[in-house]
Design a protein around this motif. Structure first.
Motif, mmCIF file in Angstrom:
data_model
loop_
_atom_site.group_PDB
_atom_site.id
_atom_site.type_symbol
_atom_site.label_atom_id
_atom_site.label_comp_id
_atom_site.label_asym_id
_atom_site.label_seq_id
_atom_site.Cartn_x
_atom_site.Cartn_y
_atom_site.Cartn_z
ATOM 1 N N ALA A 206 0.838 -1.203 0.000
ATOM 2 C CA ALA A 206 0.000 0.000 0.000
ATOM 3 C C ALA A 206 0.874 1.254 0.000
ATOM 4 N N LYS A 207 0.412 2.288 -0.703
ATOM 5 C CA LYS A 207 1.206 3.501 -0.870
ATOM 6 C C LYS A 207 1.633 4.094 0.463
ATOM 7 N N GLN A 208 0.736 4.059 1.458
ATOM 8 C CA GLN A 208 1.068 4.664 2.754
ATOM 9 C C GLN A 208 2.159 3.886 3.496
ATOM 10 N N ASP A 209 2.403 2.643 3.083
ATOM 11 C CA ASP A 209 3.436 1.828 3.733
ATOM 12 C C ASP A 209 4.700 1.707 2.890
ATOM 13 N N SER A 210 4.683 2.316 1.704
ATOM 14 C CA SER A 210 5.769 2.076 0.758
ATOM 15 C C SER A 210 7.090 2.734 1.176
ATOM 16 N N LEU A 211 7.051 3.868 1.868
ATOM 17 C CA LEU A 211 8.297 4.509 2.286
ATOM 18 C C LEU A 211 9.008 3.664 3.332
ATOM 19 N N GLN A 212 8.256 3.086 4.264
ATOM 20 C CA GLN A 212 8.874 2.202 5.249
ATOM 21 C C GLN A 212 9.488 0.993 4.562
ATOM 22 N N ALA A 213 8.776 0.439 3.573
ATOM 23 C CA ALA A 213 9.319 -0.691 2.821
ATOM 24 C C ALA A 213 10.585 -0.282 2.074
ATOM 25 N N ALA A 214 10.607 0.939 1.534
ATOM 26 C CA ALA A 214 11.798 1.427 0.829
ATOM 27 C C ALA A 214 12.993 1.531 1.773
ATOM 28 N N LYS A 215 12.759 1.974 2.987
ATOM 29 C CA LYS A 215 13.836 2.032 3.984
ATOM 30 C C LYS A 215 14.389 0.633 4.242
ATOM 31 N N GLU A 216 13.488 -0.349 4.292
ATOM 32 C CA GLU A 216 13.921 -1.724 4.538
ATOM 33 C C GLU A 216 14.685 -2.276 3.339
ATOM 34 N N HIS A 217 14.259 -1.923 2.125
ATOM 35 C CA HIS A 217 14.991 -2.358 0.933
ATOM 36 C C HIS A 217 16.398 -1.770 0.937
ATOM 37 N N PHE A 218 16.518 -0.506 1.273
ATOM 38 C CA PHE A 218 17.824 0.144 1.361
ATOM 39 C C PHE A 218 18.687 -0.530 2.423
ATOM 40 N N ALA A 219 18.079 -0.864 3.558
ATOM 41 C CA ALA A 219 18.819 -1.523 4.630
ATOM 42 C C ALA A 219 19.312 -2.894 4.185
ATOM 43 N N PHE A 220 18.514 -3.593 3.380
ATOM 44 C CA PHE A 220 18.859 -4.921 2.893
ATOM 45 C C PHE A 220 19.978 -4.853 1.864
ATOM 46 N N THR A 221 19.876 -3.875 0.952
ATOM 47 C CA THR A 221 20.922 -3.661 -0.048
ATOM 48 C C THR A 221 20.959 -2.192 -0.443
ATOM 49 N N PRO A 222 21.914 -1.425 0.054
ATOM 50 C CA PRO A 222 21.999 0.001 -0.274
ATOM 51 C C PRO A 222 22.037 0.286 -1.772
ATOM 52 N N ASP A 223 22.557 -0.654 -2.568
ATOM 53 C CA ASP A 223 22.615 -0.428 -4.012
ATOM 54 C C ASP A 223 21.231 -0.334 -4.642
ATOM 55 N N ARG A 224 20.193 -0.789 -3.932
ATOM 56 C CA ARG A 224 18.826 -0.625 -4.459
ATOM 57 C C ARG A 224 18.511 0.854 -4.656
ATOM 58 N N VAL A 225 19.138 1.704 -3.841
ATOM 59 C CA VAL A 225 18.968 3.156 -3.982
ATOM 60 C C VAL A 225 20.122 3.755 -4.779
ATOM 61 N N TYR A 226 21.351 3.411 -4.399
ATOM 62 C CA TYR A 226 22.507 4.083 -4.975
ATOM 63 C C TYR A 226 22.727 3.773 -6.461
ATOM 64 N N GLN A 227 22.411 2.557 -6.896
ATOM 65 C CA GLN A 227 22.707 2.177 -8.284
ATOM 66 C C GLN A 227 21.481 1.789 -9.106
ATOM 67 N N CYS A 228 20.321 1.718 -8.472
ATOM 68 C CA CYS A 228 19.122 1.272 -9.204
ATOM 69 C C CYS A 228 18.043 2.345 -9.262
ATOM 70 N N THR A 229 18.416 3.604 -9.023
ATOM 71 C CA THR A 229 17.458 4.704 -9.144
ATOM 72 C C THR A 229 18.098 5.856 -9.915
ATOM 73 N N GLN A 230 17.254 6.742 -10.442
ATOM 74 C CA GLN A 230 17.742 7.932 -11.137
ATOM 75 C C GLN A 230 18.058 9.063 -10.164
ATOM 76 N N THR A 231 17.304 9.112 -9.060
ATOM 77 C CA THR A 231 17.413 10.252 -8.145
ATOM 78 C C THR A 231 18.221 9.956 -6.894
ATOM 79 N N GLY A 232 18.508 8.687 -6.637
ATOM 80 C CA GLY A 232 19.235 8.334 -5.426
ATOM 81 C C GLY A 232 18.453 8.612 -4.156
ATOM 82 N N THR A 233 17.125 8.448 -4.229
ATOM 83 C CA THR A 233 16.278 8.744 -3.075
ATOM 84 C C THR A 233 15.416 7.546 -2.691
ATOM 85 N N LEU A 234 15.044 7.517 -1.425
ATOM 86 C CA LEU A 234 14.104 6.517 -0.942
ATOM 87 C C LEU A 234 12.736 6.712 -1.581
ATOM 88 N N ALA A 235 12.380 7.952 -1.848
ATOM 89 C CA ALA A 235 11.065 8.251 -2.419
ATOM 90 C C ALA A 235 10.875 7.570 -3.769
#
Length: 252
Positions: A206-235
């Motif tokens: 659900a959209k309201q829970d997606s930011l928390q899930a994004a934090k967990e994805h980053f915690a699991f593998t930081p490259d999910r944000v650093y190398q797999c996004t255009q903006t380098g953001t959790l959003a």
């Protein structure tokens, strides 16, 4: 047998070695197979597994994974002992990792960010596909469909072990995190390579829970944000999570 399913004798040497090292019932798909053919076999195995007590996992022919399985064996990895491990809280592990990775950030609000563009939708499995950028075509990597003797999806990462290097969690932590996500979101591992795991959910978070899930994805593998996004953001990750029923994790 599916049209492009092959025998162990017909498979390449890496596939043969992985099958031999792991020893679970299997099907092997050649490079002539289509994406849909592999996924249809996976879906059939999922249904069959519910009746017969196993869980399928797709493992592409991967020389690094094959080598790593040998290293684990030499290091004394014992599946039975790993399965008996008293798991930590996956939620607490992810929180610990998140705090560790963000403690030195000077602007956490900027890292969280705002994402207003159209989000990327992940609705296909990609680990067993190879993209030809010149021809703009996708081909299948020779792929093993293992029928793993467990009804607990989070144990797949112990039966097909990987991780424990650089920022990739060790097997026991992988199990704890996968168990947490299965119980919270119904997430089930679908593919495992030496550096990729993909999971599938019954529906996007659900959209309201997606930011928390994004934090967990980053915690699991930081490259999910650093190398797999255009903006380098959790959003940006959160926006993707809110519209995707596939989760993609990659460790560089």
């Amino acid at each position: 047998m599916n049209p492009n399913e092959i025998t162990l004798e017909q498979a390449n040497s890496i596939t043969q070695s992985i099958v031999t090292k792991l020893g679970y019932p299997y099907q092997i798909f050649s490079t002539a197979a289509s994406y849909q053919e592999v996924m249809n076999a996976y879906e059939c195995a999922m249904q069959q597994g519910r009746q017969e007590g196993f869980t399928p996992i797709l493992v592409p022919s991967d020389d690094v994974l094959e080598e790593y399985l040998g290293i684990l064996k030499d290091d004394g990895y014992i599946l039975e002992d790993t399965l008996k491990t008293e798991l930590e809280s996956g939620e607490e592990l992810l929180q610990k990792y998140y705090e560790s990775y963000t403690e030195d950030m000077t602007d956490l609000e900027e890292f969280t960010g705002v994402f207003d563009d159209k989000p990327a939708v992940i609705d296909r499995i990609s680990a067993f596909q190879r993209y030809n950028y010149d021809r703009h075509t996708e081909t299948i990597i020779e792929t093993i469909l293992f029928k793993v003797p467990t009804t607990k999806p989070w144990e797949l990462v112990a039966y097909v072990p990987f991780g424990g290097w650089n920022e990739c969690p060790c097997v026991e932590e992988m199990m704890a995190i996968c168990k947490y996500w299965f119980e919270k979101h119904g997430a089930v591992p679908v593919t495992i390579t030496h550096d990729v795991m993909e999971m599938r959910l019954p529906a996007p978070v659900a959209k309201q829970d997606s930011l928390q899930a994004a934090k967990e994805h980053f915690a699991f593998t930081p490259d999910r944000v650093y190398q797999c996004t255009q903006t380098g953001t959790l959003a940006e990750v959160a926006a993707c999570i809110a519209v995707s029923d596939i989760w993609f994790f990659w460790w560089d």
